[in-house]
Design a protein around this motif. Structure first.
Motif, PDB file in Angstrom:
ATOM      1  N   LEU A 221       0.829  -1.209   0.000  1.00 30.24           N
ATOM      2  CA  LEU A 221       0.000   0.000   0.000  1.00 30.24           C
ATOM      3  C   LEU A 221       0.864   1.260   0.000  1.00 30.24           C
ATOM      4  CD1 LEU A 221      -2.833  -1.039   2.494  1.00 30.24           C
ATOM      5  CD2 LEU A 221      -3.012  -0.829   0.010  1.00 30.24           C
ATOM      6  N   ILE A 222       1.976   1.226   0.725  1.00 28.84           N
ATOM      7  CA  ILE A 222       2.889   2.376   0.725  1.00 28.84           C
ATOM      8  C   ILE A 222       3.402   2.653  -0.681  1.00 28.84           C
ATOM      9  CG2 ILE A 222       5.224   3.096   1.435  1.00 28.84           C
ATOM     10  CD1 ILE A 222       4.662   1.955   4.187  1.00 28.84           C
ATOM     11  N   SER A 223       3.599   1.590  -1.456  1.00 28.68           N
ATOM     12  CA  SER A 223       4.140   1.726  -2.810  1.00 28.68           C
ATOM     13  C   SER A 223       3.067   1.995  -3.858  1.00 28.68           C
ATOM     14  CB  SER A 223       4.904   0.451  -3.196  1.00 28.68           C
ATOM     15  OG  SER A 223       5.929   0.175  -2.267  1.00 28.68           O
ATOM     16  N   ASP A 224       1.798   1.878  -3.490  1.00 26.46           N
ATOM     17  CA  ASP A 224       0.700   2.032  -4.447  1.00 26.46           C
ATOM     18  C   ASP A 224       0.561   3.504  -4.855  1.00 26.46           C
ATOM     19  OD1 ASP A 224      -2.177   2.605  -5.212  1.00 26.46           O
ATOM     20  OD2 ASP A 224      -2.273   0.431  -5.044  1.00 26.46           O
ATOM     21  N   PRO A 225       0.624   3.809  -6.147  1.00 27.28           N
ATOM     22  CA  PRO A 225       0.555   5.224  -6.588  1.00 27.28           C
ATOM     23  C   PRO A 225      -0.705   5.952  -6.123  1.00 27.28           C
ATOM     24  CG  PRO A 225       1.282   3.822  -8.392  1.00 27.28           C
ATOM     25  CD  PRO A 225       0.863   2.898  -7.275  1.00 27.28           C
ATOM     26  N   ALA A 226      -1.855   5.259  -6.141  1.00 32.71           N
ATOM     27  CA  ALA A 226      -3.089   5.899  -5.729  1.00 32.71           C
ATOM     28  C   ALA A 226      -3.080   6.225  -4.241  1.00 32.71           C
ATOM     29  CB  ALA A 226      -4.284   5.002  -6.071  1.00 32.71           C
ATOM     30  N   VAL A 227      -2.536   5.313  -3.437  1.00 31.21           N
ATOM     31  CA  VAL A 227      -2.433   5.545  -1.987  1.00 31.21           C
ATOM     32  C   VAL A 227      -1.433   6.659  -1.718  1.00 31.21           C
ATOM     33  CG1 VAL A 227      -1.798   4.512   0.234  1.00 31.21           C
ATOM     34  CG2 VAL A 227      -3.092   3.175  -1.448  1.00 31.21           C
ATOM     35  N   LYS A 228      -0.318   6.639  -2.431  1.00 29.48           N
ATOM     36  CA  LYS A 228       0.681   7.702  -2.284  1.00 29.48           C
ATOM     37  C   LYS A 228       0.054   9.076  -2.550  1.00 29.48           C
ATOM     38  CE  LYS A 228       5.186   5.644  -3.371  1.00 29.48           C
ATOM     39  NZ  LYS A 228       6.282   5.662  -4.372  1.00 29.48           N
ATOM     40  N   SER A 229      -0.668   9.153  -3.639  1.00 33.62           N
ATOM     41  CA  SER A 229      -1.267  10.428  -4.045  1.00 33.62           C
ATOM     42  C   SER A 229      -2.292  10.934  -3.047  1.00 33.62           C
ATOM     43  CB  SER A 229      -1.915  10.265  -5.426  1.00 33.62           C
ATOM     44  OG  SER A 229      -2.577  11.447  -5.807  1.00 33.62           O
ATOM     45  N   ALA A 230      -3.122  10.021  -2.548  1.00 32.88           N
ATOM     46  CA  ALA A 230      -4.229  10.420  -1.687  1.00 32.88           C
ATOM     47  C   ALA A 230      -3.842  10.622  -0.240  1.00 32.88           C
ATOM     48  CB  ALA A 230      -5.369   9.392  -1.781  1.00 32.88           C
ATOM     49  N   TYR A 231      -2.878   9.794   0.260  1.00 36.86           N
ATOM     50  CA  TYR A 231      -2.644   9.757   1.701  1.00 36.86           C
ATOM     51  C   TYR A 231      -1.209   9.972   2.149  1.00 36.86           C
ATOM     52  CZ  TYR A 231      -7.282   7.712   1.483  1.00 36.86           C
ATOM     53  OH  TYR A 231      -8.604   7.492   1.235  1.00 36.86           O
TER      54      TYR A 231
END
Length: 234
Positions: A221-231
């Motif tokens: 999740l830390i590496s997920d682009p969408a999670v990075k962008s949002a959180y």
């Protein structure tokens, strides 16, 4: 250990939780992350049965606790540290810790557990006779966590432990959360500081407007682009 299935909660016409399902296995740190109003605290309050649920099932250690009264849930060693700490400010540090053990009568073990709390939080021992109202925000959070540990939790629900704390206290609190977990306590962590939460968790769930939109290994999740962008600010 904990299984939440198809949980829904309404506040009037507002659907706060929409059929969410997740699980927590013994020994894990699981984190729920999301923005304000996503339903994180509502989820914890539902597990502790502090609010009414529209539907869904909650199972803890194989027992259906969906409709078990909140005071009975505590006797199952499922303990919540609430957002805002809810410390008794007019009582001393020692008295607050003693209230955490109010269901117990094993005096010798209570004394040992108090010393364990002081090992995690040496500041509390220094302030044992002080009124809790004289403590700093970080010390109040330590006291809230220490009080919960006095109840010998199998599963500890932590609601926004870093909220409002100075960075030095945030690091300290998260280090202690890891130590508590390593000592054998399973943890369900609700936290707005998504990077800190995911950095210590085994798995995470993303809550958005009452729905789980993503879940997985915390490092993924830390590496997920969408999670990075949002959180995660990137």
């Amino acid at each position: 250990m904990l299984k939440v299935e198809n949980l829904s909660v309404n506040y009037g016409s507002i659907r706060a939780l929409k059929n969410i399902s997740f699980n927590v296995e013994k020994g894990e740190i699981i984190t729920l992350i999301g923005s304000n109003g996503a339903g994180k605290t509502t989820t914890l309050h539902s597990i502790s049965n502090l609010i009414k649920k529209q539907s869904g099932t909650i199972t803890f250690n194989g027992e259906d606790i969906t409709n078990l009264a909140a005071d009975k849930i505590v006797t199952r060693n499922l303990i919540q540290v609430p957002e805002g700490r809810r410390i008794f400010l007019n009582l001393s540090v020692k008295e607050n810790l003693e209230l955490g053990a109010f269901l117990r009568n094993d005096k010798e073990q209570i004394a040992r557990d108090q010393e364990m709390v002081f090992e995690y939080f040496p500041r509390l021992k220094e302030r044992i006779r002080q009124s809790a109202g004289t403590l700093s925000g970080g010390e109040l959070q330590m006291l809230a966590m220490g009080r919960a540990l006095m109840a010998q939790p199998q599963l500890l629900l932590l609601d926004e432990p870093s909220m409002g704390l100075a960075p030095i206290f945030v690091d300290e609190i998260f280090n202690i959360v890891q130590k508590i977990n390593q000592a054998g306590t399973t943890i369900l962590l609700v936290e707005q500081n998504a990077f800190k939460a995911l950095s210590i968790a085994n798995r995470g769930y993303i809550l958005e407007t009452g729905e789980i939109t993503k879940s997985g290994n915390a490092q993924d999740l830390i590496s997920d682009p969408a999670v990075k962008s949002a959180y995660l600010g990137g």
